[in-house]
Design an enzyme around this catalytic site. Structure first.
Site, PDB file in Angstrom:
ATOM      1  N   LYS A 159       9.420 -16.763 -10.699  1.00  0.00           N
ATOM      2  CA  LYS A 159       8.678 -15.636 -11.264  1.00  0.00           C
ATOM      3  C   LYS A 159       7.522 -16.151 -12.124  1.00  0.00           C
ATOM      4  CE  LYS A 159       9.266 -11.700 -14.232  1.00  0.00           C
ATOM      5  NZ  LYS A 159       9.949 -11.277 -15.429  1.00  0.00           N
ATOM      6  N   ASN A 198       0.850  -1.194   0.000  1.00  0.00           N
ATOM      7  CA  ASN A 198       0.000   0.000   0.000  1.00  0.00           C
ATOM      8  C   ASN A 198       0.887   1.246   0.000  1.00  0.00           C
ATOM      9  OD1 ASN A 198       0.609   0.737   2.841  1.00  0.00           O
ATOM     10  ND2 ASN A 198      -0.358  -1.243   3.220  1.00  0.00           N
ATOM     11  N   LYS A 247     -13.779   0.647  15.149  1.00  0.00           N
ATOM     12  CA  LYS A 247     -12.475  -0.002  15.349  1.00  0.00           C
ATOM     13  C   LYS A 247     -12.005   0.156  16.800  1.00  0.00           C
ATOM     14  CE  LYS A 247     -11.281   0.407  10.516  1.00  0.00           C
ATOM     15  NZ  LYS A 247     -10.570   1.079   9.433  1.00  0.00           N
TER      16      LYS A 247
HETATM   17  N1  CTP Z   1      -4.229  -3.293  11.932  1.00  0.00           N
HETATM   18  C1  CTP Z   1      -3.480  -4.344  12.387  1.00  0.00           C
HETATM   19  N2  CTP Z   1      -3.456  -5.514  11.692  1.00  0.00           N
HETATM   20  C2  CTP Z   1      -4.179  -5.654  10.564  1.00  0.00           C
HETATM   21  C3  CTP Z   1      -4.930  -4.569  10.075  1.00  0.00           C
HETATM   22  C4  CTP Z   1      -4.924  -3.400  10.777  1.00  0.00           C
HETATM   23  O1  CTP Z   1      -2.835  -4.222  13.434  1.00  0.00           O
HETATM   24  N3  CTP Z   1      -4.127  -6.808   9.902  1.00  0.00           N
HETATM   25  C5  CTP Z   1      -4.243  -2.038  12.705  1.00  0.00           C
HETATM   26  C6  CTP Z   1      -3.614  -0.852  11.989  1.00  0.00           C
HETATM   27  O2  CTP Z   1      -2.232  -0.761  12.288  1.00  0.00           O
HETATM   28  C7  CTP Z   1      -4.408   0.319  12.533  1.00  0.00           C
HETATM   29  C8  CTP Z   1      -5.765  -0.259  12.845  1.00  0.00           C
HETATM   30  O3  CTP Z   1      -5.584  -1.670  12.918  1.00  0.00           O
HETATM   31  O4  CTP Z   1      -3.889   0.837  13.720  1.00  0.00           O
HETATM   32  C9  CTP Z   1      -6.818   0.056  11.830  1.00  0.00           C
HETATM   33  O5  CTP Z   1      -6.353  -0.377  10.563  1.00  0.00           O
HETATM   34  P1  CTP Z   1      -7.243  -0.222   9.264  1.00  0.00           P
HETATM   35  O6  CTP Z   1      -6.464  -0.787   8.103  1.00  0.00           O
HETATM   36  O7  CTP Z   1      -7.754   1.188   9.169  1.00  0.00           O
HETATM   37  O8  CTP Z   1      -8.497  -1.080   9.604  1.00  0.00           O
HETATM   38  P2  CTP Z   1      -8.893  -2.565   9.488  1.00  0.00           P
HETATM   39  O9  CTP Z   1      -9.155  -3.038  10.884  1.00  0.00           O
HETATM   40  O10 CTP Z   1      -7.910  -3.368   8.675  1.00  0.00           O
HETATM   41  O11 CTP Z   1     -10.277  -2.444   8.745  1.00  0.00           O
HETATM   42  P3  CTP Z   1     -10.611  -2.083   7.217  1.00  0.00           P
HETATM   43  O12 CTP Z   1      -9.350  -2.338   6.415  1.00  0.00           O
HETATM   44  O13 CTP Z   1     -11.709  -3.012   6.885  1.00  0.00           O
HETATM   45  O14 CTP Z   1     -11.031  -0.633   7.219  1.00  0.00           O
END
Ligand code: CTP
Length: 399
Positions: free
Chosen positions: A291, A212, A339
């Site tokens: 690959k 990302n 969250k």
């Molecule tokens: N996070 C984590 N592990 C994951 C995904 C997220 O620890 N596999 C943590 C991120 O570091 C952040 C928080 O959860 O502090 C929210 O992450 P975000 O990507 O916004 O949310 P998700 O819980 O993954 O939900 P979604 O992608 O569905 O919005």
């Protein structure tokens, strides 16, 4: 009321940029706050603003380079270097930054930078294209890694007529940084902080991965702020182009699973966790050992869920304070609060990443800090270092 600048010796280095005129206002404000000011100017700086301005404002002789160096010159840089409690270089041009990064000392300003042991802050100001050039960014990162402080420039209309990044940061921000260096908050002494930063890389085959746009800047800024406030910091970081903050214990990881393992090992000892990393929610089920060659038709990758690290930390929480980050493109409040609740967090920083102004890859951020008890604090657009300062200040206050 006494200020943190009272009787402090502030050395200001001015290099040749149009923003040099703003330093007259800065000097006047610092004098009113009780500071003793001495100014070093490069020859180019004296073409933008006359040294007499600073002599009148500071009540001190202004030091600048002359073509014909006198015998005094050699001694001057040492005397100034020792005199300073704090050294601010503003505006800092690409040239002076480059010289400092390369250890070049060929005029009074660059020699003083090399000779001083005082905390040194650079406030760059230059054209956007120059500022964004990899060589300038590399120099900045190199200096940051050595403990120099940088105040990111602001965005707007530049003197050359271009729009973009490169304006000298506003003077309130500059003063705030200076104050922080003179009287740093040491309210995190004795705390162990775990910070995660950057993206994760989920391999597809030996040459490809899913990732990302996270740059890691927010997490690194948080780590820096915690170190400055006296905390011990473990920084678990995905791949970034940033120099590690001086003083942090660095754990480099690539995948979400590696981050999971490392974070869980460090979790028990942590008092505070900032889960800033943008963790990939999915990984490729079968990583190809060679690959992958293209075929004629479409191709499908089967993805499986990665562990939700923060969810796990919330479930295992004993006394740790957990801070999550929610980068959203819609329904910010609702998503962030869900969250906070679901992952058993104490705080969550929600930010809208649908605009280019803040969030992923940007140097600036804005957002809302929501706390478990229902409170919320809006933090307006500012550079990420400053943003880190504000959220940590708020969290410590609420704890
Ligand atoms: N996070 C984590 N592990 C994951 C995904 C997220 O620890 N596999 C943590 C991120 O570091 C952040 C928080 O959860 O502090 C929210 O992450 P975000 O990507 O916004 O949310 P998700 O819980 O993954 O939900 P979604 O992608 O569905 O919005």
């Amino acid at each position: 009321m006494t200020s943190n600048f009272e009787n402090k010796n502030i050395l200001i280095g001015i290099s040749g940029g149009i923003a040099a005129y703003k330093i007259a206002d800065l000097t006047s404000r610092l004098i009113k706050l009780g500071a003793n000011i001495k100014v070093v100017m490069t020859d180019n700086a004296t073409k933008f603003i006359h040294p007499l301005t600073f002599e009148s404002l500071s009540g001190n002789q202004v030091y600048h380079d002359t073509f014909q160096r006198t015998d005094r010159w050699d001694i001057e840089h040492i005397a100034l270097a020792k005199w300073a409690d704090l050294f601010l270089i503003a505006p800092a041009t690409a040239n002076v930054i480059g010289k400092a990064a390369g250890g070049i000392a060929d005029d009074l300003l660059s020699t003083t930078i090399l000779a001083t042991e005082a905390k040194t802050i650079f406030a760059p100001a230059m054209n956007t294209v120059m500022y964004q050039k990899p060589v300038v960014q590399d120099n900045i990162n190199k200096l940051k890694g050595m403990g120099y402080i940088f105040i990111s420039p602001g965005k707007g209309r530049l003197a050359c007529g271009d729009w973009g990044e490169g304006k000298l940061a506003d003077l309130d921000t500059v003063i705030h940084y200076m104050e922080n260096q003179l009287c740093p908050d040491r309210d995190m002494e004795g705390l162990r902080v775990l910070v995660t930063a950057g993206p994760t890389y989920e391999p597809i085959d030996p040459v490809r991965f899913i990732s990302n746009r996270s740059s890691g800047k927010m997490g690194y800024a948080i780590a820096e702020e915690c170190i400055q406030r006296g905390a011990k910091v473990d920084l678990v970081t995905g791949p970034t182009n940033l120099s590690p903050p001086a003083g942090a214990c660095i754990y480099n990881i690539k995948t979400a699973e590696e981050m999971y393992e490392t974070v869980l090992e460090l979790y028990e000892k942590a008092n505070l966790v900032f889960k800033t990393a943008a963790v990939a929610d999915y990984r490729v089920k079968e990583v190809a050992s060679n690959k992958i060659k293209k075929g004629q038709g479409p191709m499908t990758l089967e993805l499986v869920r990665n562990p939700d690290i923060l969810l796990e930390l919330g479930q295992r929480k004993v006394e740790q304070i957990l801070v999550g980050f929610a980068a959203e493109t819609e329904e910010l409040e609702e998503n962030a609060l869900t969250k906070l609740q679901d992952k058993n967090l104490d705080f969550i920083v929600g930010n809208d990443v649908s605009t280019g102004e803040s969030g992923f890859q940007s140097d600036s951020n804005q957002g809302i800090l929501y706390s478990r008890d229902g409170g919320s604090t809006h933090i307006p657009l500012m550079n990420k270092r400053e943003f880190a300062h504000r959220i940590i200040h708020e969290i410590i206050k609420q704890l």
